[in-house]
Design a protein around this motif. Sequence first.
Motif, short mmCIF file in Angstrom:
data_model
loop_
_atom_site.label_atom_id
_atom_site.label_comp_id
_atom_site.label_asym_id
_atom_site.label_seq_id
_atom_site.Cartn_x
_atom_site.Cartn_y
_atom_site.Cartn_z
N UNK A 1 0.83 -1.21 0.00
CA UNK A 1 0.00 0.00 0.00
C UNK A 1 0.86 1.26 0.00
N UNK A 2 2.09 1.12 -0.46
CA UNK A 2 2.95 2.29 -0.63
C UNK A 2 3.87 2.60 0.54
N UNK A 3 3.92 1.72 1.53
CA UNK A 3 4.73 1.98 2.71
C UNK A 3 6.05 1.25 2.69
N UNK A 4 6.55 0.95 3.88
CA UNK A 4 7.86 0.35 4.05
C UNK A 4 7.77 -1.09 4.52
N UNK B 1 -8.36 20.96 -1.95
CA UNK B 1 -9.07 22.19 -2.31
C UNK B 1 -9.99 22.65 -1.17
N UNK B 2 -9.44 22.63 0.04
CA UNK B 2 -10.15 23.04 1.26
C UNK B 2 -11.41 22.23 1.53
N UNK B 3 -11.44 21.03 1.03
CA UNK B 3 -12.57 20.12 1.24
C UNK B 3 -12.03 18.75 1.67
N UNK B 4 -12.75 18.07 2.57
CA UNK B 4 -12.33 16.70 2.88
C UNK B 4 -12.58 15.78 1.68
N UNK B 5 -11.61 14.97 1.38
CA UNK B 5 -11.72 13.99 0.29
C UNK B 5 -11.55 12.61 0.91
N UNK B 6 -12.55 11.75 0.74
CA UNK B 6 -12.52 10.41 1.31
C UNK B 6 -12.16 9.41 0.22
N UNK B 7 -11.17 8.58 0.51
CA UNK B 7 -10.87 7.46 -0.38
C UNK B 7 -10.82 6.19 0.45
N UNK B 8 -10.81 5.06 -0.24
CA UNK B 8 -10.94 3.78 0.44
C UNK B 8 -9.81 2.84 0.05
N UNK B 9 -9.34 2.11 1.03
CA UNK B 9 -8.31 1.09 0.83
C UNK B 9 -8.91 -0.25 1.25
N UNK C 1 -2.59 -5.61 -0.68
CA UNK C 1 -3.56 -4.64 -1.18
C UNK C 1 -4.52 -5.30 -2.15
N UNK C 2 -5.80 -5.00 -2.00
CA UNK C 2 -6.81 -5.44 -2.94
C UNK C 2 -7.19 -4.31 -3.88
N UNK C 3 -7.43 -3.11 -3.32
CA UNK C 3 -7.84 -1.98 -4.16
C UNK C 3 -7.68 -0.65 -3.44
N UNK C 4 -7.63 0.38 -4.21
CA UNK C 4 -7.82 1.77 -3.78
C UNK C 4 -9.02 2.27 -4.56
N UNK D 1 -9.37 -9.46 6.62
CA UNK D 1 -9.74 -8.42 5.66
C UNK D 1 -9.76 -7.06 6.35
N UNK D 2 -9.32 -6.05 5.63
CA UNK D 2 -9.27 -4.67 6.13
C UNK D 2 -10.01 -3.76 5.17
N UNK D 3 -10.89 -2.94 5.71
CA UNK D 3 -11.55 -1.87 4.96
C UNK D 3 -11.15 -0.58 5.64
#
Length: 148
Positions: free
Chosen positions: A47-50, A102-110, A134-137, A92-94
Amino acid sequence: MISHQELSDRMEIQNILALYCEAIDNRDWEALDDFFTEDAIIDYTATGGLKCTLPEAKTYLDRALQQFNGGQHMIGVPLITFNGDVAKSRTILFNPMIVERENQPHVFFVGAWYVDEFIRTDKGWRIRHRNEECSYFHNLPADFEAQE
């Protein structure tokens, strides 16, 4: 039939998994000492980490999660197998995460899995190795870059 010992072991491992999520969401890095062995290897590369030791993971998580305004680590019931004092689990992890765009909260899912190897120690069960798969972003911002 599941023995009383196996039921107890399963409950302890499930509790560690849940408490790990609570510690991450509360950014309580010192609590991680209660869930991992001192020589644990933790692999967040999917997921992009170490891939790192526990002390390195605590430093990495503190730095990497600063970019998020919030998030929740939600796990399913783990699949656990035992071989004496070693247990393997797949959980499983959600993970919805919030970043500012842009000064707005943006929610994404892993969507991912924690693939863990536990060992029974004199302090109880501890994670000796964690591999995040990782399954998806979903809804990841186009300009998002993981912090290492």
